[in-house]
Design an enzyme around this catalytic site. Structure first.
Site, short mmCIF file in Angstrom:
data_model
loop_
_atom_site.label_atom_id
_atom_site.label_comp_id
_atom_site.label_asym_id
_atom_site.label_seq_id
_atom_site.Cartn_x
_atom_site.Cartn_y
_atom_site.Cartn_z
N TYR A 58 0.84 -1.20 0.00
CA TYR A 58 0.00 0.00 0.00
C TYR A 58 0.88 1.24 0.00
O TYR A 58 1.89 1.32 0.71
CB TYR A 58 -0.90 0.01 1.24
CG TYR A 58 -1.76 1.26 1.33
CD1 TYR A 58 -3.01 1.30 0.73
CD2 TYR A 58 -1.29 2.39 1.98
CE1 TYR A 58 -3.78 2.45 0.79
CE2 TYR A 58 -2.05 3.54 2.04
CZ TYR A 58 -3.30 3.57 1.43
OH TYR A 58 -4.03 4.71 1.48
N GLU A 90 -3.22 7.81 -4.13
CA GLU A 90 -3.34 6.56 -3.35
C GLU A 90 -3.24 5.37 -4.29
O GLU A 90 -3.98 5.29 -5.27
CB GLU A 90 -4.67 6.54 -2.60
CG GLU A 90 -4.82 5.34 -1.68
CD GLU A 90 -6.18 5.30 -1.00
OE1 GLU A 90 -6.30 4.58 0.00
OE2 GLU A 90 -7.11 5.98 -1.47
#
Length: 422
Positions: free
Chosen positions: A144, A232
Site C-alpha cells: 500500500y 493513493e
C-alpha cells in the site's frame, strides 16, 4: 480496490481518503484509466491498458492492443470505491472481472451503459460509460502507498504499508506498526533518504531497491507538479519480472489549481458527480448535497454549519450545506433556490442570512424572483438580520409570498422542522 479504501485511517492520525475527503471540496476526482495515463507520463510503472466506451471499441482493442493475451481484467469506470464487490442494477455481480479474452466482449457489453451500485455510490448507483481493459499482471506481492497533505506537518505525507489490498483500514487498526509515515519537507522536496524510508516500509521482496526508490520519487514528483491533494495506490505491487507497479490508483487534485492544470481539469467527468453540486459550481456557490429534508441557504460557512446543527437539535435533518458567500448576486440567490427546489427530498427550505457584507435586501429580492421562476411547492422559512434588514423584510412582505418569518435562528429552525413534517 483502491477507491475509498482509506476511510478510517486519518481519524487515528492516519486517515486520508474517507472522513477527511468528505469534509473537503478542494479536489477533482478522475477515473482510474485517466490516472494511469497521467502516471505513465511521469515514468511510473502501470499495467498496459485501454479505456473503451462501446463494444466496437472493445473489438478494436482486443485486436490492436492485446493480440497475444489470453486473459484480461475488465474494470468498470465510475468515481466510487467498492467496484469489485458492487452489483449492477441489471443483476450482474461485480464491477471488476478477470476473464478469458474470448469473454471480454460479452462482459464489457454487460457493463457499458449500466448502473453500478457500490457501498460508496448509494442505492442510486452510477452509470458506467467506459470500461478499462488491462493486462493481467502476475503479482507476487501487494503493498500500500499513498501521499496526502498533512495538517500537523504542514506538508505532504507519504504513507506506506508492506501489505495492501482492500482491507487497509482493518490492517491499520489491527497492525498499526505495519503503517509507516514519512513527512516531506515541502521546501526541500523528497530526498533519497525519504524515499528509502518509504521503500523500507513497503519491504519489497523481489523488486530492485534502487529502482523502487526512483519510483517513489517519481510518484512524489507527480503529486507536486500536478497539484494533487491525494495520490493513493492500492495495491502497489511487485510483478514476477521484479517490477514495482501501480496496479490501481486514485488521484485527487486541488480545485484551486485549475487555472494552471487545464489539461488535468479537462478530464472532469461531471456525469459522475452530484448534479446539484455541478449546478452549484457553475453558479459559484459552495454546496454539498446531503440526505435530509430541510434545504438550507445561508451566508457564511460557520453560520451554515451552525444552522445545520440547530436543525438537528430540533429533530430535523439538513438536505444540504449551502453557503452563498458574502457577496452573492441576486442571480446566484435565484440559482440557489432552483437547486434547493429541484431536490425531491426537500420538504421545507430555511433561509438564514446575517447581513454583514451580504445585504438582506439582495437576498430578499433573490427569493422573490426565484419564487417567480420556480414553482415553490414547499414552505420557506426566512430569518434575516443585519445590513439592510428592514428593506429586506419590506420586500418579502410586499411580495405577497406565503413565507414563514422567524425572529432568530432557534425560532427559524423550530419552524422549519415543523413545516417539513406537515
Amino acid at each position: 480496490m483502491v477507491r475509498g479504501s482509506l476511510g478510517k485511517l486519518f481519524s487515528q492520525s492516519l486517515s486520508l481518503a474517507g472522513k477527511w475527503q468528505q469534509q473537503q471540496l478542494r479536489r477533482l476526482n478522475i477515473h482510474e484509466y485517466q490516472g494511469a495515463e497521467l502516471m505513465s507520463k511521469y515514468g511510473i510503472n502501470v499495467p498496459k491498458g485501454v479505456a473503451v466506451s462501446s463494444v466496437d471499441e472493445v473489438k478494436q482493442a482486443l485486436k490492436n492492443v492485446f493480440p497475444q493475451k489470453k486473459e484480461l481484467v475488465v474494470k468498470s469506470q465510475i468515481l466510487a470505491g467498492g467496484r469489485g464487490l458492487g452489483t449492477f442494477k441489471s443483476g450482474l455481480k461485480g464491477g471488476v472481472h478477470i476473464v478469458k479474452v474470448e469473454e471480454v466482449e460479452n462482459i464489457a457489453g454487460k457493463m457499458l451503459g449500466q448502473i453500478l451500485v457500490t457501498k460508496q455510490t448509494g442505492p442510486q448507483g452510477k452509470i458506467v460509460s467506459k470500461v478499462y481493459l488491462c493486462e493481467k499482471l502476475s503479482l507476487v506481492n501487494e503493498m500500500y502507498f499513498a501521499i496526502t497533505l498533512d495538517r500537523s506537518s504542514a506538508g505532504p505525507l507519504i504513507i506506506a504499508c508492506r501489505k495492501g489490498g482492500t482491507s487497509i483500514e482493518d490492517l491499520a487498526e489491527k497492525f498499526p506498526d505495519m503503517i509507516i509515515k514519512v513527512p516531506i519537507d515541502v521546501f526541500k522536496g523528497i530526498t533519497d533518504e525519504d524515499a528509502a524510508k518509504v521503500v523500507d516500509g513497503l519491504a519489497p521482496k523481489v523488486a530492485d531497491r534502487n529502482a523502487s526508490i526512483e519510483q517513489v520519487k517519481k510518484l512524489y514528483e507527480l503529486f507536486c507538479k500536478s497539484d494533487c491533494t491525494l495520490l493513493e495506490i492500492n495495491p502497489i505491487a511487485e510483478t514476477s519480472d521484479n517490477q514495482l507497479v501501480a496496479a490501481d490508483a486514485k488521484l485527487n487534485f486541488d480545485d484551486n489549481a485549475a487555472f494552471r492544470q487545464k489539461e488535468i481539469f479537462a478530464l472532469r467527468d461531471s456525469s459522475q458527480e452530484d448534479p446539484r453540486e455541478v449546478a452549484a459550481a457553475k453558479a459559484d456557490l459552495n454546496y454539498i448535497g446531503l440526505d435530509g429534508e430541510i434545504g438550507c441557504m445561508v451566508n457564511g460557512a460557520g453560520l451554515a454549519m451552525a444552522t445545520m446543527d440547530i436543525i438537528k437539535l430540533h429533530g430535523g435533518t439538513p438536505a444540504n450545506f449551502l453557503d452563498v458567500g458574502g457577496n452573492a448576486s441576486e442571480g446566484q440567490v435565484v440559482e440557489a433556490f432552483k437547486i434547493l427546489t429541484a431536490d425531491d427530498k426537500v420538504k421545507a427550505i430555511l433561509v438564514n442570512i446575517f447581513g454583514g457584507i451580504m445585504k438582506c435586501d439582495v437576498i430578499a429580492s433573490g427569493i422573490v424572483n426565484a419564487a417567480k421562476q420556480v414553482s415553490l411547492k414547499v414552505p420557506v422559512v426566512v430569518r434575516l438580520e443585519g445590513t439592510n434588514v428592514d428593506q429586506g423584510k419590506r420586500i418579502l412582505k410586499e411580495s405577497g409570498l406565503a413565507l414563514i418569518t422567524a425572529e432568530d435562528l432557534d425560532d427559524a429552525a423550530e419552524k422549519a422542522v415543523k413545516a417539513s413534517a406537515t
